[in-house]
Design an enzyme around this catalytic site. Structure first.
Site, PDB file in Angstrom:
ATOM      1  N   LEU A  32      -3.484   7.285   6.772  1.00 17.79           N
ATOM      2  CA  LEU A  32      -2.808   8.344   6.036  1.00 17.79           C
ATOM      3  C   LEU A  32      -2.675   7.923   4.584  1.00 17.79           C
ATOM      4  O   LEU A  32      -2.679   6.727   4.280  1.00 17.79           O
ATOM      5  CB  LEU A  32      -1.393   8.572   6.597  1.00 17.79           C
ATOM      6  N   PRO A  62       0.340   5.717  -2.783  1.00 17.69           N
ATOM      7  CA  PRO A  62      -1.105   5.952  -2.715  1.00 17.69           C
ATOM      8  C   PRO A  62      -1.898   4.685  -3.055  1.00 17.69           C
ATOM      9  O   PRO A  62      -1.413   3.816  -3.793  1.00 17.69           O
ATOM     10  CB  PRO A  62      -1.340   7.045  -3.765  1.00 17.69           C
ATOM     11  N   GLY A  63      -3.102   4.616  -2.537  1.00 19.23           N
ATOM     12  CA  GLY A  63      -4.000   3.507  -2.864  1.00 19.23           C
ATOM     13  C   GLY A  63      -3.505   2.174  -2.345  1.00 19.23           C
ATOM     14  O   GLY A  63      -3.935   1.132  -2.823  1.00 19.23           O
ATOM     15  N   ARG A  64      -2.622   2.209  -1.369  1.00 19.89           N
ATOM     16  CA  ARG A  64      -2.049   0.976  -0.775  1.00 19.89           C
ATOM     17  C   ARG A  64      -1.304   0.115  -1.799  1.00 19.89           C
ATOM     18  O   ARG A  64      -1.106  -1.085  -1.601  1.00 19.89           O
ATOM     19  CB  ARG A  64      -3.135   0.118  -0.074  1.00 19.89           C
ATOM     20  N   LEU A  65      -0.878   0.719  -2.892  1.00 15.50           N
ATOM     21  CA  LEU A  65      -0.083  -0.009  -3.889  1.00 15.50           C
ATOM     22  C   LEU A  65       1.400   0.253  -3.599  1.00 15.50           C
ATOM     23  O   LEU A  65       2.123   0.835  -4.410  1.00 15.50           O
ATOM     24  CB  LEU A  65      -0.476   0.481  -5.293  1.00 15.50           C
TER      25      LEU A  65
END
Ligand SMILES: Cc1cc2nc3c(=O)[nH]c(=O)nc-3n(C[C@H](O)[C@H](O)[C@H](O)COP(=O)(O)O)c2cc1C
Length: 219
Positions: free
Chosen positions: A8, A196-199
């Site tokens: 997700l 978002p972006g795994r940050l």
């Protein structure tokens, strides 16, 4: 969809230092309230948390338990309480090694909360008070089940349950000696908000001498 493609995008919120209370207990109370009151599926239990314990050889085991109370005690300290059978696997592990971790996943808010600390048995009076507040069926279950021991069959378990049901018709059940609460005193809290972006945002409070220190961790 294959497992490797299951993911997700987390974009529900952010977690920045100015948003955080200097007191992790205040922050915890805010997040718990948000987890409880935000729209969620009916099966969702905001107070369900993964409890990890380890034996003296460092072998870890995890399971879900329900948080039943949290109580800031002032001066930065406080406890989170769950109830269980003291002779269960978790109970025996805590007796030999009181270091535990608790982890909440509030997926509907894209949040995780990790707590590490030390568990001690709750006051007897507190356990007895909570036991007597439980529905009769749960009281009977606690009396009838030697949690985590091997049973021959489902029938054996149901027979034990029936024996306790009969007993409960004539006398008031009392809290078994081997059943009660554990109070966990945290030494760290980590609040995680998916981004978002795994940050992702990760803000960790650690107890240092006589106060809480807040630091950001890399996602
Ligand atoms: C949603 C949920 C809530 C649970 N709550 C508790 C609880 O509050 N106390 C408890 O002893 N077990 C609870 N259990 C059962 C435990 O996960 C576990 O099966 C049991 O405590 C035995 O664990 P142990 O053998 O590692 O001691 C719960 C399980 C689930 C799925």
């Amino acid at each position: 969809m294959s497992i490797r493609d299951m993911r997700l995008t987390y974009a529900a919120g952010s977690l920045l230092e100015p948003d955080m209370s200097p007191d992790p207990w205040v922050q915890f109370a805010q997040w718990f309230e948000a987890a409880k009151s935000a729209e969620a599926p009916e099966w969702f239990e905001a107070n369900a948390m993964t409890l990890s314990t380890a034996d003296t050889l460092g072998r870890v085991s995890s399971r879900i338990v329900l948080l039943k109370e949290f109580l800031p005690h002032g001066s930065g300290l406080g406890t989170l309480t769950f109830y269980t059978n003291y002779h269960s696997t978790k109970g025996l592990q805590i007796e030999s090694n009181p270091q535990v971790s608790l982890c909440f996943h509030w997926g509907h808010l894209q949040r995780q909360l990790r707590i590490e600390g030390t568990a001690v048995k709750s006051d007897r009076a507190k356990s007895e008070d909570y036991f007597s507040s439980r529905p009769l069926e749960s009281q009977i279950g606690a009396c009838a089940s030697a949690q985590s021991t091997i049973v021959a069959s489902r029938e054996e378990l149901e027979q034990q349950m029936e024996r306790w049901q009969e007993l409960a018709q004539t006398s008031k059940l009392t809290c078994p000696d081997n059943w009660g609460g554990y109070d966990v005193t945290p030494r760290s809290f980590e609040f995680w908000q998916g981004r978002p972006g795994r940050l992702h945002d990760r803000l960790q409070y650690t107890w240092k001498e006589s106060g809480w220190r807040l630091r950001r961790l890399s996602p």
